[in-house]
Design a protein around this motif. Structure first.
Motif, PDB file in Angstrom:
ATOM      1  N   GLN A  95       0.856  -1.190   0.000  1.00 31.94           N
ATOM      2  CA  GLN A  95       0.000   0.000   0.000  1.00 31.94           C
ATOM      3  C   GLN A  95       0.892   1.239   0.000  1.00 31.94           C
ATOM      4  N   VAL A  96       0.720   2.093  -1.018  1.00 33.71           N
ATOM      5  CA  VAL A  96       1.549   3.290  -1.105  1.00 33.71           C
ATOM      6  C   VAL A  96       0.727   4.574  -1.086  1.00 33.71           C
ATOM      7  N   ASP A  97      -0.604   4.477  -1.189  1.00 35.03           N
ATOM      8  CA  ASP A  97      -1.426   5.683  -1.220  1.00 35.03           C
ATOM      9  C   ASP A  97      -2.863   5.306  -0.895  1.00 35.03           C
ATOM     10  N   ARG A  98      -3.635   6.331  -0.538  1.00 37.86           N
ATOM     11  CA  ARG A  98      -5.055   6.132  -0.262  1.00 37.86           C
ATOM     12  C   ARG A  98      -5.850   7.241  -0.939  1.00 37.86           C
ATOM     13  N   GLU A  99      -7.118   6.929  -1.235  1.00 35.36           N
ATOM     14  CA  GLU A  99      -8.041   7.872  -1.880  1.00 35.36           C
ATOM     15  C   GLU A  99      -7.459   8.453  -3.171  1.00 35.36           C
ATOM     16  N   PRO A 100      -7.234   7.660  -4.182  1.00 32.75           N
ATOM     17  CA  PRO A 100      -7.514   6.223  -4.244  1.00 32.75           C
ATOM     18  C   PRO A 100      -6.393   5.384  -3.639  1.00 32.75           C
ATOM     19  N   ASP A 101      -6.755   4.171  -3.293  1.00 27.99           N
ATOM     20  CA  ASP A 101      -5.778   3.223  -2.785  1.00 27.99           C
ATOM     21  C   ASP A 101      -4.906   2.740  -3.937  1.00 27.99           C
ATOM     22  N   HIS A 102      -3.620   2.997  -3.857  1.00 22.82           N
ATOM     23  CA  HIS A 102      -2.672   2.430  -4.818  1.00 22.82           C
ATOM     24  C   HIS A 102      -1.850   1.375  -4.088  1.00 22.82           C
ATOM     25  N   ARG A 103      -1.831   0.186  -4.644  1.00 27.81           N
ATOM     26  CA  ARG A 103      -1.015  -0.904  -4.108  1.00 27.81           C
ATOM     27  C   ARG A 103      -0.097  -1.425  -5.215  1.00 27.81           C
ATOM     28  N   LEU A 104       1.173  -1.507  -4.910  1.00 28.65           N
ATOM     29  CA  LEU A 104       2.170  -1.925  -5.891  1.00 28.65           C
ATOM     30  C   LEU A 104       2.458  -3.411  -5.745  1.00 28.65           C
ATOM     31  N   ARG A 117       2.571   2.391 -10.524  1.00 26.57           N
ATOM     32  CA  ARG A 117       1.151   2.696 -10.315  1.00 26.57           C
ATOM     33  C   ARG A 117       0.339   2.523 -11.598  1.00 26.57           C
ATOM     34  N   GLY A 118      -0.764   1.819 -11.459  1.00 26.22           N
ATOM     35  CA  GLY A 118      -1.659   1.613 -12.587  1.00 26.22           C
ATOM     36  C   GLY A 118      -1.241   0.533 -13.546  1.00 26.22           C
ATOM     37  N   CYS A 119      -0.128  -0.123 -13.290  1.00 23.65           N
ATOM     38  CA  CYS A 119       0.487  -1.036 -14.266  1.00 23.65           C
ATOM     39  C   CYS A 119       0.445  -2.488 -13.804  1.00 23.65           C
ATOM     40  N   GLY A 120       0.421  -3.395 -14.777  1.00 20.09           N
ATOM     41  CA  GLY A 120       0.618  -4.813 -14.503  1.00 20.09           C
ATOM     42  C   GLY A 120      -0.323  -5.346 -13.443  1.00 20.09           C
ATOM     43  N   LYS A 121       0.271  -5.920 -12.381  1.00 16.83           N
ATOM     44  CA  LYS A 121      -0.501  -6.520 -11.298  1.00 16.83           C
ATOM     45  C   LYS A 121      -0.723  -5.546 -10.143  1.00 16.83           C
ATOM     46  N   SER A 122      -0.257  -4.314 -10.290  1.00 19.41           N
ATOM     47  CA  SER A 122      -0.572  -3.319  -9.274  1.00 19.41           C
ATOM     48  C   SER A 122      -2.050  -2.947  -9.364  1.00 19.41           C
ATOM     49  N   GLY A 174     -10.617   2.001 -14.569  1.00 20.25           N
ATOM     50  CA  GLY A 174     -10.857   3.241 -15.282  1.00 20.25           C
ATOM     51  C   GLY A 174      -9.789   4.284 -15.022  1.00 20.25           C
ATOM     52  N   PRO A 175      -9.589   5.204 -15.968  1.00 15.49           N
ATOM     53  CA  PRO A 175      -8.526   6.201 -15.828  1.00 15.49           C
ATOM     54  C   PRO A 175      -8.742   7.182 -14.691  1.00 15.49           C
ATOM     55  N   ALA A 176      -9.989   7.508 -14.365  1.00 11.72           N
ATOM     56  CA  ALA A 176     -10.226   8.476 -13.293  1.00 11.72           C
ATOM     57  C   ALA A 176      -9.630   8.002 -11.976  1.00 11.72           C
ATOM     58  N   VAL A 177      -9.621   6.698 -11.767  1.00 12.08           N
ATOM     59  CA  VAL A 177      -9.059   6.128 -10.545  1.00 12.08           C
ATOM     60  C   VAL A 177      -7.571   5.834 -10.719  1.00 12.08           C
ATOM     61  N   ALA A 178      -7.208   5.115 -11.760  1.00 14.85           N
ATOM     62  CA  ALA A 178      -5.835   4.641 -11.915  1.00 14.85           C
ATOM     63  C   ALA A 178      -4.850   5.767 -12.194  1.00 14.85           C
TER      64      ALA A 178
END
Length: 363
Positions: free
Chosen positions: A30-39, A84-89, A97-101
């Protein structure tokens, strides 16, 4: 002529020095929230070895197990992760969708993510940073921000991301293509890939080809409300993705578009690239060249294909000149008889040889 044989000879196959292996460990950070980004990350090699962090290309690409094969697993602790937004992240453009990713998805965020990954994996000292194409850009941006964390930079297919670099790849003769498709009115990658260039321009109306990247971005920014609009967006993403996949190889594989022709990969890859390119890579103009003095403090190893039409050799030459102006020679500067892909034989062997020859990290 057997073009498939030519393709086989250009790609590395049995010449790999180190076998493909299963990841020793993996996870989601977990690297961010709102939105949650997980690498998504994976580790290979020796858990007590010298750390190597591998940065994939794009922006919008992904890592794969084959990327660990450049490294001897005995002395190195090899860390691969999907940006972020890539592969299995999580999230991805294709799934969420792009608005989130694309929210909180900038170069500064990616640099901070590398620091978070270091902390999570207990990497406290200096490490080797290995990246190609956009991965070389991110590696240098990271090194400028955190030079004391970098024992060396191992870079392939230097990408500086200047406006002229992007125009070379995406604009070319597009403005006059409808009237004179084979006229060499502007420099560009299209000169060696005319059939692929025609397919790349097909989703864009002739009247909009004065700025191809802007026209593609408009398609990607559309919130599709119908099946026809969703199909148009997918076709544009595939055209964008396959164009880069094709010109990445000095000898393109005519029978297999690989991951670039897969819908989920293309949707994420194309839209993340367009997002970064529309925002000048989220860096000040000439950020890397202006900070060459900081980079000159770090041993830099460069491998670049002479026939690279994604990131022409002039970009590596410009970087080397800036390092020399700052008083440092690159530790290695190898020009291979290859195109852009890291999987072309000479480039893969050169990268492996560099990693085999690195001095141990001191201190």
């Amino acid at each position: 002529m057997d073009f498939s044989a030519l393709q086989r000879t250009s790609k590395i196959t049995d010449e790999w020095r180190y076998p493909e292996a299963a990841a020793r460990a993996s996870g989601l950070l977990q690297v961010d929230r709102e939105p949650d980004h997980r690498l998504y990350w994976e580790e290979y090699g020796n858990p007590a070895g010298e750390p190597v962090v591998v940065l994939h290309g794009g922006p919008g690409g992904a890592c794969s197990p084959v990327m660990a094969r450049y490294f001897d697993p005995a002395p190195y602790r090899i860390v691969l992760f999907d940006q972020r937004g890539c592969g299995k992240s999580i999230p991805t453009v294709a799934a969420d969708g792009p608005a989130v990713a694309l929210a909180h998805n900038t170069t500064a965020h990616l640099i901070a993510d590398i620091e978070r990954l270091r902390d999570a994996l207990g990497i406290t000292g200096r490490m080797h940073v290995f990246g190609g194409s956009w991965g070389s850009t991110l590696a240098m941006a990271y090194a400028i921000a955190h030079p004391d964390h970098c024992a060396s930079l191992i870079l392939r297919g230097i990408f500086l991301g200047a406006p002229e670099d992007l125009r070379f790849m995406y604009q070319g003769n597009a403005a006059t293509f409808a009237e004179a498709p084979y006229a060499l009115t502007e420099p560009g990658s299209y000169v060696s890939y005319p059939e692929a260039w025609a397919r790349f321009l097909a989703p864009i109306a002739s009247a909009e080809r004065g700025d191809v990247m802007k026209a593609y971005k408009a398609i990607f920014d559309m919130a599709p409300a119908t099946d026809a609009e969703r199909q148009r967006q997918l076709e544009a993403a595939l055209a964008w993705s396959v164009w880069e996949g094709t010109i990445s190889n000095m000898i393109p594989d005519q029978a297999d578009e690989g991951k670039f022709g897969e819908a989920a990969f293309a949707l994420s890859f194309a839209q993340i690239e367009a997002h970064y390119f529309a925002n000048h890579l989220f860096m000040a103009p000439d950020h890397i060249i202006r900070n060459a003095a900081t980079l000159a403090r770090i041993p830099i190893h460069i491998v670049h294909g002479r026939f690279d039409l994604v990131c022409p050799l002039t970009q590596a030459s410009r970087l080397v000149a800036a390092l020399r102006d700052a008083g440092a020679e690159p530790a290695t500067f190898v020009v291979t008889n290859a195109g852009h892909s890291a999987m072309e034989r000479e480039t893969a062997l050169a990268l492996t040889a560099i990693m085999d020859g690195l001095r141990p990290i001191e201190g």
